[in-house]
Design a protein around this motif. Structure first.
Motif, short mmCIF file in Angstrom:
data_model
loop_
_atom_site.label_atom_id
_atom_site.label_comp_id
_atom_site.label_asym_id
_atom_site.label_seq_id
_atom_site.Cartn_x
_atom_site.Cartn_y
_atom_site.Cartn_z
N LEU A 77 -3.60 10.35 -5.49
CA LEU A 77 -2.32 10.22 -4.72
C LEU A 77 -1.57 9.09 -5.45
CD1 LEU A 77 -0.42 11.19 -2.85
CD2 LEU A 77 -1.61 9.63 -1.16
N GLY A 78 -2.17 8.07 -5.54
CA GLY A 78 -1.63 6.75 -5.97
C GLY A 78 -1.20 6.87 -7.61
N ARG A 79 -2.20 7.43 -8.28
CA ARG A 79 -1.92 7.88 -9.80
C ARG A 79 -0.43 8.80 -9.69
NH1 ARG A 79 -3.37 5.75 -14.34
NH2 ARG A 79 -3.48 7.44 -15.22
N ARG A 80 -0.21 9.93 -8.77
CA ARG A 80 0.78 10.70 -8.94
C ARG A 80 2.01 10.08 -8.59
NH1 ARG A 80 4.25 13.46 -9.83
NH2 ARG A 80 4.85 15.69 -8.69
N PRO A 85 9.68 4.67 -7.38
CA PRO A 85 10.19 3.25 -6.99
C PRO A 85 10.47 3.07 -5.49
CG PRO A 85 11.86 4.56 -7.81
CD PRO A 85 10.87 5.36 -7.91
N ARG A 86 10.28 4.27 -4.78
CA ARG A 86 10.39 4.20 -3.26
C ARG A 86 9.27 3.85 -2.31
NH1 ARG A 86 13.93 9.20 -2.97
NH2 ARG A 86 12.80 9.37 -1.15
N ALA A 87 9.15 2.49 -2.01
CA ALA A 87 7.65 2.33 -1.21
C ALA A 87 7.83 3.14 -0.18
CB ALA A 87 8.25 0.92 -0.55
N GLY A 88 8.98 3.72 0.55
CA GLY A 88 8.93 4.32 1.92
C GLY A 88 8.09 5.87 1.70
N VAL A 89 8.45 6.26 0.47
CA VAL A 89 7.75 7.58 -0.17
C VAL A 89 6.11 7.38 -0.10
CG1 VAL A 89 7.43 9.03 -1.97
CG2 VAL A 89 9.82 8.35 -1.30
N HIS A 90 5.78 6.26 -0.65
CA HIS A 90 4.50 5.84 -0.60
C HIS A 90 3.56 5.57 0.61
CE1 HIS A 90 4.34 4.98 -5.02
NE2 HIS A 90 5.46 4.72 -4.89
N VAL A 91 4.47 4.78 1.47
CA VAL A 91 4.03 4.63 2.95
C VAL A 91 3.85 6.08 3.55
CG1 VAL A 91 4.47 3.75 4.66
CG2 VAL A 91 4.89 2.10 3.12
N ALA A 92 4.77 6.72 3.56
CA ALA A 92 4.68 8.14 4.41
C ALA A 92 3.41 8.81 3.78
CB ALA A 92 6.05 8.92 4.08
N GLY A 137 -3.87 2.68 9.70
CA GLY A 137 -4.73 1.59 8.85
C GLY A 137 -4.50 1.98 7.31
N VAL A 138 -4.28 3.14 7.09
CA VAL A 138 -4.32 3.43 5.52
C VAL A 138 -2.95 3.36 5.04
CG1 VAL A 138 -4.39 5.21 3.94
CG2 VAL A 138 -6.02 5.30 5.34
N ALA A 139 -1.85 3.21 5.72
CA ALA A 139 -0.53 3.27 5.07
C ALA A 139 -0.33 1.64 5.14
CB ALA A 139 0.42 3.75 6.05
N GLY A 140 -0.85 0.80 6.18
CA GLY A 140 -0.94 -0.45 6.25
C GLY A 140 -1.38 -1.26 5.19
N ALA A 141 -2.78 -0.70 4.90
CA ALA A 141 -3.38 -1.33 3.77
C ALA A 141 -2.77 -1.08 2.55
CB ALA A 141 -4.95 -0.52 3.59
N TRP A 142 -2.17 0.13 2.24
CA TRP A 142 -1.29 0.39 1.05
C TRP A 142 -0.15 -0.71 0.70
CZ3 TRP A 142 3.58 0.86 -0.16
CH2 TRP A 142 3.90 1.29 -1.58
N LEU A 143 0.39 -0.83 1.92
CA LEU A 143 1.65 -1.77 1.93
C LEU A 143 1.36 -3.31 1.80
CD1 LEU A 143 4.69 -1.71 2.73
CD2 LEU A 143 4.27 -2.34 4.83
#
Length: 189
Positions: A77-80, A85-92, A137-143
């Motif tokens: 998922l991270g590679r994809r 550039p939008r952090a919100g997309v990554h957090v979601a 937990g996972v979204a917070g760790a990514w952020l």
């Protein structure tokens, strides 16, 4: 570290602002595991009025399984998403992924512990807590990991970024030893 002793160049570029190194990924996975595990212990402690703290004996092995199941998908998922550039997309995306891994792990553990496919009421009760907590937990760790990477790229506060040019530190040392000091200039400290 490279052979010259300089840190490796940052993988982040204009076309891949959220690219990451293996070390950054492993740090993020560890952060996600720890944050989610601690949040689950705290959530079950609150939900059960303190008695759920003993759930740590189930949460720790379950979180280890979730780590093994979830890490490869998180990497993919991270590679994809590295070029988004939008952090919100990554957090979601990582919140959704955390919810999915938390749900699958919960159902697997309910089926393993009870050995009864008709224990859906138990699974549903556990899912009501585990799914949102896993997502957070996972979204917070990514952020947190994403916020830390640019700071690592920049180096120590006030120091120029030398990650892309390992010879720069050597050149600066030479410049410092042979520079001519103007009598009107204060010496550097």
């Amino acid at each position: 570290m490279t052979e010259t002793g300089a840190p490796p160049a940052s993988p982040r570029r204009a076309d891949a602002p959220y690219a990451f190194t293996r070390t950054e990924f492993l740090g993020g996975v560890g952060r996600a595991w720890l944050a989610t595990t601690l949040l689950l212990v705290a959530a079950w402690g609150v939900v059960t009025g303190g008695a759920g703290v003993f759930a740590i004996f189930v949460i720790l092995p379950a979180s280890a399984v979730a780590l093994a199941l979830g890490a490869p998908g998180a990497y993919a998922l991270g590679r994809r998403l590295r070029s988004s550039p939008r952090a919100g997309v990554h957090v979601a995306a990582f919140a959704s992924y955390g919810a999915l891994v938390g749900s699958v792990t919960t159902v697997l553990f309910v089926l393993t512990i009870t050995r009864d496919p008709n224990s859906s009421w138990l699974a549903l009760g556990l899912l009501l807590v585990n799914t949102p907590v896993s997502a957070i937990g996972v979204a917070g760790a990514w952020l947190r990991t994403a916020q830390q990477c640019p700071r690592v790229d920049a180096g120590p506060a006030g120091a120029p970024n030398r990650r892309g040019d390992p010879d720069a530190a050597v050149e600066d040392g030479i410049d410092e030893r042979v520079r001519v000091i103007d009598p009107r200039q204060r010496p550097r400290r």
